[in-house]
Design an enzyme around this catalytic site. Structure first.
Site, PDB file in Angstrom:
ATOM      1  N   ASP A   1      30.795 -32.440  -2.995  1.00 51.99           N
ATOM      2  CA  ASP A   1      30.745 -32.087  -4.411  1.00 51.99           C
ATOM      3  C   ASP A   1      31.308 -33.301  -5.149  1.00 51.99           C
ATOM      4  O   ASP A   1      32.519 -33.462  -5.256  1.00 51.99           O
ATOM      5  CB  ASP A   1      31.588 -30.837  -4.683  1.00 51.99           C
TER       6      ASP A   1
ATOM      7  N   GLU B   1      25.626 -32.785  -4.050  1.00 55.04           N
ATOM      8  CA  GLU B   1      25.146 -32.091  -5.245  1.00 55.04           C
ATOM      9  C   GLU B   1      24.402 -33.069  -6.134  1.00 55.04           C
ATOM     10  O   GLU B   1      24.886 -34.154  -6.432  1.00 55.04           O
ATOM     11  CB  GLU B   1      26.312 -31.475  -6.018  1.00 55.04           C
TER      12      GLU B   1
ATOM     13  N   ASP C   1      36.510 -27.457  -6.169  1.00 57.87           N
ATOM     14  CA  ASP C   1      35.729 -28.556  -5.598  1.00 57.87           C
ATOM     15  C   ASP C   1      35.600 -28.415  -4.084  1.00 57.87           C
ATOM     16  O   ASP C   1      34.571 -28.766  -3.503  1.00 57.87           O
ATOM     17  CB  ASP C   1      36.379 -29.907  -5.937  1.00 57.87           C
TER      18      ASP C   1
END
Length: 194
Positions: free
Chosen positions: A7, A68, A141
């Protein structure tokens, strides 16, 4: 399949490692959050993210890195930093010959919760449940990095089937065009002989 989920972010970059088994079985192997101070030069912050990602890749030897995909955010500065952090991770993986796959936030949310617009709390709750964790991963996160890895484990077979189907379609199109070209040449030759 061993998947490193990332992430990306400059202030906090979630990194996880998940092992995918048969069916939808997944096991969390490790998770962490890399933090960089906002008063540090951008290049130094990116280097810290890259160093951490490289350490994880060299230590855990993932087969694929799921990152991501950043496509839109209200804050352009945040979006740029997030994209840059994802870029250095993708570069580190590419240098090691590790496949990189990008997933949008809505793909990840839909895979993990069944709802592409789920909130962070719902994603964290489902990650905790799917992985059978004693407590929810924190901060968000870390949960997002785990969700990315889970998403890839579950979507990888479909992605591979789609890539194979696209490859076959390209091969069939090429063969069809070659056949048409041969038939046109044959017709021209037949017309010239008359």
């Amino acid at each position: 399949m061993r998947v490193m989920g990332v992430d990306p972010g400059l202030t906090r970059c979630g990194i996880s490692l998940v092992e995918g088994g048969t069916g939808r079985a997944v096991t969390a192997l490790d998770v962490d959050v890399v933090r960089t101070p906002s008063d540090l030069e951008l290049s130094q912050r990116l280097m810290r993210v890259a160093d951490a990602a490289e350490y994880w890749m060299d230590t855990h030897e993932p087969q694929v890195v799921a990152v991501e995909r950043v496509f839109a955010q209200h804050n352009v500065r945040t979006a740029m930093g997030t994209a840059q952090a994802g870029g250095v991770v993708a570069l580190a993986a590419a240098r090691r010959g590790i496949d990189v796959c990008f997933h949008t936030p809505s793909e990840v949310k839909a895979a993990v919760t069944g709802n592409g617009t789920a909130g962070k709390a719902q994603v964290t709750a489902m990650v905790t449940r799917i992985l059978g964790l004693q407590k929810p991963p924190s901060p968000a996160d870390a949960a997002d990095a785990l969700a990315l890895a889970i998403c890839h484990c579950w979507r990888a077979p479909m992605i591979a089937r789609m890539a194979e189907a696209e490859k076959r379609a390209r091969e069939q199109e090429k063969a069809f065009k070659a056949r048409l070209a041969r038939e046109r040449r044959a017709r021209r030759q037949a017309g010239a002989q008359r």
